[in-house]
Design a protein around this motif. Structure first.
Motif, short mmCIF file in Angstrom:
data_model
loop_
_atom_site.label_atom_id
_atom_site.label_comp_id
_atom_site.label_asym_id
_atom_site.label_seq_id
_atom_site.Cartn_x
_atom_site.Cartn_y
_atom_site.Cartn_z
N UNK A 217 0.83 -1.21 0.00
CA UNK A 217 0.00 0.00 0.00
C UNK A 217 0.86 1.26 0.00
N UNK A 218 1.95 1.24 0.76
CA UNK A 218 2.85 2.40 0.80
C UNK A 218 3.43 2.67 -0.59
N UNK A 219 3.85 1.61 -1.27
CA UNK A 219 4.44 1.74 -2.60
C UNK A 219 3.41 2.25 -3.60
N UNK A 220 2.21 1.70 -3.55
CA UNK A 220 1.15 2.13 -4.45
C UNK A 220 0.79 3.60 -4.22
N UNK A 221 0.75 4.00 -2.96
CA UNK A 221 0.45 5.40 -2.63
C UNK A 221 1.51 6.33 -3.21
N UNK A 222 2.78 5.93 -3.12
CA UNK A 222 3.86 6.74 -3.69
C UNK A 222 3.70 6.89 -5.20
N UNK A 223 3.26 5.82 -5.85
CA UNK A 223 3.06 5.88 -7.30
C UNK A 223 1.95 6.84 -7.67
N UNK A 224 0.85 6.79 -6.93
CA UNK A 224 -0.26 7.70 -7.23
C UNK A 224 0.11 9.14 -6.89
N UNK A 225 0.82 9.34 -5.79
CA UNK A 225 1.29 10.69 -5.46
C UNK A 225 2.13 11.25 -6.61
N UNK A 226 3.01 10.43 -7.13
CA UNK A 226 3.85 10.86 -8.26
C UNK A 226 3.00 11.17 -9.49
N UNK A 227 2.14 10.26 -9.86
CA UNK A 227 1.36 10.43 -11.09
C UNK A 227 0.47 11.66 -11.04
#
Length: 234
Positions: A217-227
């Motif tokens: 979940x942490x990794x996925x959140x970082x990806x969405x924050x970036x996008x």
């Protein structure tokens, strides 16, 4: 919205969790029928497991590096390896692309430090718990990682590979993991890293005796924050 590039299939059970989380997060933030712009390259996990068992990390790095390059060519604006274990070759993979590489250990460390945790217990595959790449990087980032004793490391590893990666979630295995957590809490652990992207299938980070940090979940959140941040800047 920028396109997220995912190197998945290790295992496909956790890659499916990434896909669901990424799309749910976009819908939550943008509303209506919004969903994530992403590219997923799912490898044959059996080929990767053969390399892991043989200690052929150079071969694994070359394979995933090739996938990362293909994702960038296809239009990915960032790259993620959807596996904690395969971050053992993260530097080599990141060197194959010019777009940002979102590192699961760095993102997890940031979450732990923001919560004031200093001595997290790492539950992961044997490779992640024993090869040093995870604990060493966490130490450089200011965290002192605890790992289970040898017999418990074998238990965690076997649950991951023999059960979770095969889609099996057993209550008896959940109980084993909880006993390991209790032993490590008594030894001084102040938090828990679900340090394999499949462990969220069997342990709820919000229902543990210590603060839990779900790396998937942490990794996925970082990806969405970036996008979405990149979209806002543009």
């Amino acid at each position: 919205m920028q396109t997220i590039g995912l190197i998945g299939g290790m295992s496909f059970e956790s890659s499916a969790v990434y896909y669901r989380l990424l799309n749910e997060m976009v819908r939550e933030r943008l509303g209506d029928l919004a969903s994530a712009e992403l590219l997923l390259y799912s490898v044959n996990f059996e080929e990767i497991v053969v390399m892991q068992k043989a200690g052929d990390w150079a071969g694994a790095a070359a394979r995933l590096g090739d996938v990362a390059s293909r994702l960038e060519t296809a239009g990915a604006a960032c790259i993620l390896i959807c596996s904690n274990t395969m971050h053992l070759v993260a530097d080599e993979v990141a060197s194959r692309v010019s777009v940002p590489f979102l590192h699961i250990i760095d993102e997890t460390a940031a979450s732990l430090k923001a919560a004031g945790c200093k001595r997290p217990l790492l539950l992961a595959t044997r490779y992640t718990m024993e090869h040093g790449f995870y604990t060493d990087r966490m130490q450089r980032l200011g965290l002192d990682i605890a790992v289970p004793e040898a017999a418990d490391r074998t238990t965690v590893h076997d649950i991951i590979f023999n059960e979770l990666c095969a889609g099996k979630v057993l209550e008896s295995s959940r109980e084993k993991l909880m006993r390991i957590i209790e032993r490590e809490r008594a030894a001084g652990a102040d938090s828990i890293i679900l340090g394999c992207t499949e462990i969220c299938l069997i342990l709820d980070p919000d229902n543990l005796p210590l603060p839990g940090f779900d790396t998937t979940k942490i990794h996925a959140t970082a990806a969405i924050d970036f996008a979405l941040r990149q979209t806002a800047v543009a």
